[in-house]
Design a protein around this motif. Structure first.
Motif, short mmCIF file in Angstrom:
data_model
loop_
_atom_site.label_atom_id
_atom_site.label_comp_id
_atom_site.label_asym_id
_atom_site.label_seq_id
_atom_site.Cartn_x
_atom_site.Cartn_y
_atom_site.Cartn_z
N LYS A 190 -7.73 3.76 5.20
CA LYS A 190 -8.67 2.95 5.81
C LYS A 190 -8.51 2.95 7.20
CE LYS A 190 -9.61 0.04 1.87
NZ LYS A 190 -9.45 -1.45 1.15
N ALA A 191 -9.32 2.83 8.17
CA ALA A 191 -9.05 3.04 9.32
C ALA A 191 -8.19 1.88 10.01
CB ALA A 191 -10.63 2.67 10.14
N ASP A 225 -5.71 0.40 8.08
CA ASP A 225 -4.66 0.67 7.64
C ASP A 225 -3.88 1.67 8.50
OD1 ASP A 225 -4.44 -1.58 5.94
OD2 ASP A 225 -4.29 -0.17 4.09
N ILE A 226 -4.64 2.87 8.73
CA ILE A 226 -4.32 4.26 9.66
C ILE A 226 -4.05 3.73 10.92
CG2 ILE A 226 -4.93 6.23 10.44
CD1 ILE A 226 -4.30 6.07 7.24
N GLU A 227 -4.58 2.90 11.44
CA GLU A 227 -4.14 2.50 12.78
C GLU A 227 -2.80 1.66 12.95
OE1 GLU A 227 -5.94 -1.11 15.49
OE2 GLU A 227 -7.45 0.10 14.87
N ILE A 228 -2.31 1.17 11.86
CA ILE A 228 -1.09 0.47 11.62
C ILE A 228 -0.05 1.56 11.57
CG2 ILE A 228 0.41 -1.05 10.53
CD1 ILE A 228 -2.23 -2.79 9.97
N TYR A 229 -0.41 2.48 10.56
CA TYR A 229 0.33 3.58 10.10
C TYR A 229 0.64 4.49 11.63
CZ TYR A 229 1.49 8.38 8.73
OH TYR A 229 1.92 9.71 8.58
N MET A 258 4.71 2.96 2.15
CA MET A 258 3.85 4.06 1.53
C MET A 258 2.35 4.03 2.13
SD MET A 258 3.35 3.75 -2.37
CE MET A 258 4.88 4.20 -3.04
N LEU A 259 1.78 5.18 2.08
CA LEU A 259 0.60 5.47 2.23
C LEU A 259 -0.07 6.21 1.08
CD1 LEU A 259 -1.77 5.67 4.49
CD2 LEU A 259 -0.70 8.03 5.01
#
Length: 155
Positions: free
Chosen positions: A4-5, A7-11, A59-60
């Motif tokens: 999700k956008a 979560d990916i920003e944090i990733y 984890m992703l």
């Protein structure tokens, strides 16, 4: 973390701490086995969300690798190995493939990632409390396998 956008920003900011990817393997079919295949897919999707909650920040969970149920093994393996190659090239250290499709078990030694098999349980007609109990048991088992993978222990 989910695909999700938010979560990916944090990733992207914390990439050095997130070294594990989980790819749900999801067959599809339109034939007579459609309902059973859909139930397996629902089970794996739900299981991957439970796993993500346990390992948030490390984890992703990727979108499912979706394939036709009758796709030949010789066609599936190179495709998922391409995914694994891309992840490894982008610094993903541990890659787990999560499935309830028995056909992958015979292919485990050909995969560029660790296969996690979870026998599917049709959840649609079960009491919510029992569903939760089944999920908790499956997640505990998978958590052990993932930790062993991190430690380099063959599962």
């Amino acid at each position: 973390m989910e695909w999700k956008a938010k979560d990916i920003e944090i990733y992207l900011k914390e990439k050095s701490y997130i070294d594990t990817a989980v790819v749900p393997l999801m067959p599809i079919t339109f034939g007579s086995q459609m309902k059973q295949v859909v139930e397996k897919g629902e089970f794996i999707q739900l299981l991957s969300l439970h796993l993500e909650r346990q390992f948030k920040g490390r984890m992703l969970i990727l979108p499912p690798f979706t394939y036709l149920n009758d796709l030949a093994d010789g066609d599936k393996v190179p495709l998922i190995n391409q995914w694994a190659k891309q992840m490894k090239e982008n610094e993903m250290k541990y890659i787990f493939l999560l499935t309830s499709d028995e056909s992958w078990r015979n292919l485990a030694d050909q995969l560029s990632a660790t296969l996690l098999f979870a026998a599917s349980v049709p959840l649609a007609h079960l009491d919510e409390k029992y569903q939760q109990s089944i999920m908790e048991n499956q997640v505990k088992q998978l958590m052990n396998e993932i930790v062993q993978g991190w430690q380099g222990i063959a599962t």
